[in-house]
Structures are given as structure tokens and as C-alpha cells.
Design an enzyme around this catalytic site. Sequence first.
Site, PDB file in Angstrom:
ATOM      1  N   GLY A  22       7.766  10.725   8.409  1.00  0.00           N
ATOM      2  CA  GLY A  22       7.210  11.303   7.196  1.00  0.00           C
ATOM      3  C   GLY A  22       6.268  12.465   7.420  1.00  0.00           C
ATOM      4  N   GLY A  63       3.144  23.131  10.214  1.00  0.00           N
ATOM      5  CA  GLY A  63       4.491  22.612  10.378  1.00  0.00           C
ATOM      6  C   GLY A  63       5.455  23.159   9.340  1.00  0.00           C
ATOM      7  N   HIS A  89       0.826  -1.206   0.000  1.00  0.00           N
ATOM      8  CA  HIS A  89       0.000   0.000   0.000  1.00  0.00           C
ATOM      9  C   HIS A  89       0.861   1.258   0.000  1.00  0.00           C
ATOM     10  CE1 HIS A  89      -3.193   2.818   0.935  1.00  0.00           C
ATOM     11  NE2 HIS A  89      -4.079   1.855   0.818  1.00  0.00           N
ATOM     12  N   HIS A 121       9.624  14.685   8.431  1.00  0.00           N
ATOM     13  CA  HIS A 121      10.154  13.991   9.608  1.00  0.00           C
ATOM     14  C   HIS A 121      10.999  12.819   9.107  1.00  0.00           C
ATOM     15  CE1 HIS A 121      10.340  11.516  13.223  1.00  0.00           C
ATOM     16  NE2 HIS A 121       9.887  12.549  13.924  1.00  0.00           N
ATOM     17  N   THR A 151      11.867   9.856   9.984  1.00  0.00           N
ATOM     18  CA  THR A 151      11.390   8.462  10.055  1.00  0.00           C
ATOM     19  C   THR A 151       9.869   8.350   9.997  1.00  0.00           C
ATOM     20  OG1 THR A 151      11.415   8.535  12.475  1.00  0.00           O
ATOM     21  CG2 THR A 151      13.400   7.688  11.362  1.00  0.00           C
TER      22      THR A 151
END
Length: 300
Positions: A172, A163, A82, A168, A170
Site C-alpha cells: 500500500g 514516490g 482498524h 504498492h 501488497t
Amino acid sequence: MKRIIESVPNFSEGIREDVIRDIVDPIKDIPDVRILDLSSDKDHNRSVLTMAGNEGGLSKAVDLLFSQAIKHIDLTKHKGEHPRMGAIDVLPFIPIRNVTMEECVEFSKKIGQQIASKFGIPVYLYEKSATLPERENLANIRKGQFEGFFEKIRLPEWKPDFGFAEVHPTAGVVAVGAREFLIAFNINLGTDNIETASKISKAIRHSSGGLRFVKAMGVMLEERKVAQVSINLTDFRKTSIFRVFEMVRQEASRYGVNVIGSEIVGLIPNDALLDVAEYYLRIENFSYSTVLENRLAEVE
């Protein structure tokens, strides 16, 4: 009567059962939230959590969910059928009782700000909460997936709603928004040819000229060696589940392939299944009140 909002966070872990428990179990202790369903798929490497509650309870649940997901999920090591762009990939809110869609939109924005400020994860508003037309469709936001977002997020048109424009490392990014009820409905084919599933998906999805309110893609269930048409049905009242099933079956027959089964991911409204019963059984003068449990609920 209570205010009830449903939330269906999808997170990028469907294999490690201990990790799934660590992510979900803390939510069980929140008084104003009830977990309704948890569905995990090893081939997709993805879990779908269905929970419901009021704004205060769901706010606490989201906080715990992200805390645990960031701790356990590293997308640099994640692989699955997915598409995904985040540890918590998508976070929708659906009005259920005594809550309007507009209130869910405002709540989704509040939650988006909470996620970005506390966890440093860029947030994109989608569906009814979208700030731009091109962000209404989740697939447009997710295009490129986690790996492609490091370049994508630098483009002016893909500045996050909340943001900094920095993925990020790890966890995302995440899509947050308010939407109508969605049915995740997968149809399995009697073949291991992923190309066949992809062709059928293209024929039925709205973006390629198929059925309205249908999103679809072909995936491979490696464990079973079965190709699957993975479907999101965004309005079952206007495009029924039986119509989708029949079109997949007809398209599959063009390639000499049978449908061998189907599955519901998460929960499904009662009315959607009653439509299927009425269609296939050809019940005359059928109504919601024909079902015993529904009639009892009406007189309680």
C-alpha cells in the site's frame, strides 16, 4: 546530552505472533535505538511499536522495519477493525530531548524519501510535515483505505509527496510525519452494539463538534463481543484524558450502557496520569513533586 526522537510506527499485523516477532526483533540489534513498547491487538489486526533513538539509529530501524513488513504483510489478504492503507500504516516522529519539532519535520522528509526510493511505496507527509492543509489530518489521507487508494492516488490532489503515483500491490502507501505526543486511549462498553460506540465517537470527536484534540471511532472487538470507542488524544494538556473518559461515560448512559474498562495502547506521559489522579481523588495542592519518584528525580 543525547538527541532523542521517539517513533511510533503502526503496522498492519496483530494476530500472527511469529510474524510480529520477525518484523520487530531485528531492530533490537541496532545500538542507537531502544524499543520501549510493543502493543498488538487481534481485533484491530494491528501492532503499535514504540521506539526511541537518534537519527542514525532510527533510519536503520525504519529500513529493517519496512524490509520485514513487506516480506510478511499482504494487504490484499488483511482484515481488521482498524482502518489501514499500508503494511506500515503510519510512521510518526516526536521530539523528546535536544531535538526541535522543525528538526523532526526535516528528518521525516528524509525518511520519506528513503522509503519511496528503496521500497517503491508512495509516501504522504502528514501532521507538522504536511505539504498541504488537507494532509495534516491522517484520517483525510487514509480515507478509502488500501482498497480505495488504487483510484484515489490517480487524482492530482492525491499525488504522493515522495514516490510514484502507484500503490504498492501488497504494502500500500504510508503516512510519515512529525507530531506532538499522542495518547491512544480506548474505552470499552458493556454492549456488543457497534452503532452505540459509533454514536458516542461522533459525539466526542472534534471533527463532529466534540472535544478539541480528540479523534474517535467505534470498533467491534469480535473476540470479546464488546463495542469500543477507539480514541486518539492529540494534546492531553489541553483536553485531559479524564475529561474524555467522563464524556464517554455520560454519552454511554444515554443509551443505558456502562463503561466496563479502558486501555492505553503504547505509552503515556506521566503528567497525563497525574492529572487523572488529581481529578478523581480531588487532591488539594497537588503538584508533580508530590510523587515520590518525581521528587527523587529532581534531586538526583
